[in-house]
Design a protein around this motif. Structure first.
Motif, PDB file in Angstrom:
ATOM      1  N   PRO A  41       0.785  -1.241   0.000  1.00 37.92           N
ATOM      2  CA  PRO A  41       0.000   0.000   0.000  1.00 37.92           C
ATOM      3  C   PRO A  41       0.819   1.294   0.000  1.00 37.92           C
ATOM      4  CG  PRO A  41      -0.943  -1.577   1.519  1.00 37.92           C
ATOM      5  CD  PRO A  41       0.354  -2.172   1.030  1.00 37.92           C
ATOM      6  N   ASP A  42       1.980   1.298   0.634  1.00 38.37           N
ATOM      7  CA  ASP A  42       2.771   2.527   0.707  1.00 38.37           C
ATOM      8  C   ASP A  42       3.819   2.646  -0.395  1.00 38.37           C
ATOM      9  OD1 ASP A  42       4.319   0.443   1.741  1.00 38.37           O
ATOM     10  OD2 ASP A  42       5.365   1.758   3.151  1.00 38.37           O
ATOM     11  N   ARG A  43       3.823   1.735  -1.344  1.00 37.87           N
ATOM     12  CA  ARG A  43       4.834   1.722  -2.402  1.00 37.87           C
ATOM     13  C   ARG A  43       4.237   2.098  -3.755  1.00 37.87           C
ATOM     14  NH1 ARG A  43       7.309  -4.181  -0.913  1.00 37.87           N
ATOM     15  NH2 ARG A  43       8.457  -3.566   0.952  1.00 37.87           N
ATOM     16  N   ARG A  44       5.101   2.708  -4.586  1.00 30.99           N
ATOM     17  CA  ARG A  44       4.683   2.999  -5.961  1.00 30.99           C
ATOM     18  C   ARG A  44       5.590   2.239  -6.922  1.00 30.99           C
ATOM     19  NH1 ARG A  44       7.596   6.503  -9.076  1.00 30.99           N
ATOM     20  NH2 ARG A  44       9.294   7.556  -8.029  1.00 30.99           N
ATOM     21  N   GLU A  45       5.017   1.874  -8.056  1.00 26.92           N
ATOM     22  CA  GLU A  45       5.753   1.111  -9.053  1.00 26.92           C
ATOM     23  C   GLU A  45       6.771   1.994  -9.747  1.00 26.92           C
ATOM     24  OE1 GLU A  45       5.019  -1.477 -13.138  1.00 26.92           O
ATOM     25  OE2 GLU A  45       3.291  -0.737 -12.022  1.00 26.92           O
ATOM     26  N   VAL A  46       8.021   1.537  -9.776  1.00 31.08           N
ATOM     27  CA  VAL A  46       9.061   2.214 -10.550  1.00 31.08           C
ATOM     28  C   VAL A  46       9.550   1.323 -11.687  1.00 31.08           C
ATOM     29  CG1 VAL A  46       9.763   3.788  -8.713  1.00 31.08           C
ATOM     30  CG2 VAL A  46      10.895   1.580  -8.911  1.00 31.08           C
ATOM     31  N   LEU A  47       9.383   0.035 -11.532  1.00 31.92           N
ATOM     32  CA  LEU A  47       9.605  -0.977 -12.567  1.00 31.92           C
ATOM     33  C   LEU A  47       8.574  -2.066 -12.309  1.00 31.92           C
ATOM     34  CD1 LEU A  47      13.513  -1.414 -12.449  1.00 31.92           C
ATOM     35  CD2 LEU A  47      12.198  -0.325 -14.276  1.00 31.92           C
ATOM     36  N   GLY A  73      11.525   7.116 -11.467  1.00 31.14           N
ATOM     37  CA  GLY A  73      10.360   6.384 -11.921  1.00 31.14           C
ATOM     38  C   GLY A  73      10.657   5.203 -12.806  1.00 31.14           C
ATOM     39  N   GLY A  74      11.910   4.812 -12.926  1.00 31.39           N
ATOM     40  CA  GLY A  74      12.244   3.605 -13.668  1.00 31.39           C
ATOM     41  C   GLY A  74      12.585   3.817 -15.126  1.00 31.39           C
ATOM     42  N   GLN A  75      12.185   4.910 -15.720  1.00 30.13           N
ATOM     43  CA  GLN A  75      12.451   5.210 -17.127  1.00 30.13           C
ATOM     44  C   GLN A  75      12.294   3.977 -18.002  1.00 30.13           C
ATOM     45  OE1 GLN A  75      16.132   7.302 -17.599  1.00 30.13           O
ATOM     46  NE2 GLN A  75      15.437   9.031 -16.413  1.00 30.13           N
ATOM     47  N   ARG A  76      11.085   3.467 -18.007  1.00 34.56           N
ATOM     48  CA  ARG A  76      10.800   2.268 -18.800  1.00 34.56           C
ATOM     49  C   ARG A  76      10.947   2.593 -20.226  1.00 34.56           C
ATOM     50  NH1 ARG A  76       5.483   1.413 -15.655  1.00 34.56           N
ATOM     51  NH2 ARG A  76       6.423   2.183 -13.842  1.00 34.56           N
TER      52      ARG A  76
END
Length: 163
Positions: A112-118, A160-163
């Motif tokens: 819940p407290d995490r955001r997707e970076v990859l 943000g991972g720069q996908r």
């Protein structure tokens, strides 16, 4: 050979570690640094079920691992060192014990407290701060789930991972 891989991965010992990383780097030992797991023999047995006979597993508390780290670094055999989370790897690295080492982020999953970076890395603000601290302790941090995939630097992860 010494330490072949320092990896943060919530799943610890699993297929990607044993098959993908193992077949490329060929460790003789996998050492899991986790306070709770170091005290639970039955859980240790579960983690060892999928290991090939050529690889042994050891389980250590952070305190014990900090004492053993110099011998692992100078070992004649190849060693993987795994932690379940960023906080544990940071505790291991304190006082410059991982200075000059490469730390791989292999899997931090949704919470819940995490955001997707990859697709395989979700970070909380606290995780991001701890990763910065890990770098301040002298380690290099990057993400890569498999040896065949592109390495993502910590700067890219934090952007943000720069996908």
């Amino acid at each position: 050979m010494a330490i072949l891989l320092l990896r943060i991965d919530e799943r610890l010992i699993h297929g990607q570690v044993v098959v993908a990383w193992g077949s490329q780097l060929r460790p003789n030992r996998i050492i899991v640094v986790d306070d709770a797991l170091a005290a639970s023999e039955w859980e240790q047995e579960l983690y060892c079920l999928g290991l090939p006979p050529a690889i042994t597993a050891e389980f250590a508390s952070v305190e014990a691992a900090r004492l053993q780290l110099p011998s692992w670094s100078g070992a004649a055999d190849g060693v993987f060192v795994l932690t379940r989370d960023v906080a544990t790897m940071l505790r291991l690295a304190r006082d410059g014990l991982l200075r000059g080492a490469d730390v791989n982020i292999g899997g931090i999953h949704h919470a819940p407290d995490r955001r997707e970076v990859l697709p395989y890395v979700f970070l909380s603000l606290a995780d991001a701060d701890r990763l910065r601290e890990l770098v301040a302790e002298g380690a290099t941090v990057s993400a890569r789930d498999l040896p065949s995939t592109r390495q993502v630097t910590l700067d890219q992860l934090l952007q943000g991972g720069q996908r």
